[in-house]
Design an enzyme around this catalytic site. Structure first.
Site, short mmCIF file in Angstrom:
data_model
loop_
_atom_site.label_atom_id
_atom_site.label_comp_id
_atom_site.label_asym_id
_atom_site.label_seq_id
_atom_site.Cartn_x
_atom_site.Cartn_y
_atom_site.Cartn_z
N THR A 71 11.86 -54.42 -38.30
CA THR A 71 10.79 -53.48 -38.00
C THR A 71 11.35 -52.10 -37.69
O THR A 71 12.24 -51.95 -36.86
CB THR A 71 9.95 -53.97 -36.81
OG1 THR A 71 9.49 -55.28 -37.06
CG2 THR A 71 8.77 -53.05 -36.56
N GLU A 152 10.75 -59.34 -24.54
CA GLU A 152 10.07 -59.16 -25.82
C GLU A 152 8.89 -60.12 -25.95
O GLU A 152 7.80 -59.71 -26.37
CB GLU A 152 11.06 -59.38 -26.96
CG GLU A 152 10.42 -59.18 -28.33
CD GLU A 152 11.42 -59.26 -29.47
OE1 GLU A 152 11.05 -58.92 -30.60
OE2 GLU A 152 12.57 -59.68 -29.21
#
Length: 304
Positions: A71, A152
């Site tokens: 990403t 995360e």
């Protein structure tokens, strides 16, 4: 990708990284991404194949390999990269801060969730990386990767719950205003049952999130127990998203699969909800981690 990646550099990086690399990233002048996943190693991080081998001088690593589904990779200035510097398995992995160069090529990967995410296929071809770019200690990178996963996964869960709450709210409002067979949709028992399932799922996951967040703040975010609880929450939240998306589309009918109009929020959610069930640790890995942690803590002599 500022949230986990800058954490890695700030916590484990050398002083020069903290002084020279981190400030431009914090200011938004440069971007950094986490480059771990490979076509050969997704949830099985210990199986990654990208290599970093010292050259004849012993001063530089030569990095070769590929990363996938990175990403932000298309516009990144820095790549916090997991590489193999030692033996097979978790014990041979290191983390490196690699700047973009001609030896680091990125190719766009189109995905269903966002074109602006800049998801990339990254190729390292004889990329020369000075030893000073090593993050932490050689062959101790797996510990760095694992230490960041709790934060995360917690963040992924927060986003999941926020989005599913919005979808549930839209569905409730639609049920109150839509009339079918001469009366509001909300007066149909089958619709109230679907809404009850949605309400219960959202509120249960929200309370799990509050409890885990409190414990992370008061007792720390590391350790097997908190990791297992976060994994279980992520699993529960993504499963709950599936239920809510299914019910919401059924309540909205045709509008629930139309990209414009009153059902557009539900259409977007039903198209996107599955993604968090894959990244940050798949549902199956999360469920297994939680149960394996319980097994490790189970007294060997315990009996019914």
């Amino acid at each position: 990708m500022l949230r986990p990646v800058c954490f890695d550099v700030r916590k484990y990086g050398s002083d020069w990284m903290k002084n020279e690399v981190v400030p431009p990233i914090i200011k938004g002048e440069q971007t950094v991404v986490l480059s771990i996943t490979e076509a050969f190693a997704g949830s099985d991080v210990a199986g990654l194949r990208t290599t970093a081998v010292l050259d004849a001088s012993g001063e530089n690593y030569i990095v070769n390999g590929t990363k996938k589904w990175i990403t932000g990779g298309m516009y990144a200035d820095w790549f916090v990269t997991a590489v193999r510097t030692g033996k097979p398995g978790a014990g041979g992995i290191s983390m490196m801060l690699i700047p973009r160069s001609d030896a680091v090529q990125t190719k766009i990967m189109k995905s269903k969730y966002s074109s602006s995410a800049g998801t990339a296929y990254v190729t390292y071809e004889n990329c020369v990386v000075p030893k000073k770019y090593l993050i932490g200690t050689e062959n101790k990178g797996f510990q760095i990767i694992m230490s960041n996963f709790n934060h995360e996964r917690w963040m992924i869960t927060v986003v999941c719950i926020a989005r599913v709450r919005m979808c549930t709210e839209e569905t409730f409002k639609w049920s109150m205003q839509r009339k079918v067979f001469g009366k509001p949709l909300i007066e149909q028992p089958v619709i109230r049952e679907k809404l009850a399932q949605m309400f219960a799922g959202v509120e249960t996951c929200t309370q799990m999130l509050y409890d885990i967040t409190y414990n992370m703040v008061s007792m720390g975010s590391q350790g097997a127990e908190v990791g297992a609880r976060i994994a279980l929450l992520k699993y529960q939240a993504t499963r709950m998203n599936h239920l809510v998306a299914d019910n919401a589309v059924q309540v909205f009918g045709g509008r629930g699969v139309t990209q414009t109009g009153m059902g557009r929020v539900v259409e977007v959610f039903s198209r996107m909800y599955k993604i968090p069930a894959v990244y940050g640790g798949s549902e199956e890995i999360m469920a297994d981690l939680a149960v394996r942690t319980a097994i490790k803590g189970y007294p060997k002599q315990a009996r019914l």
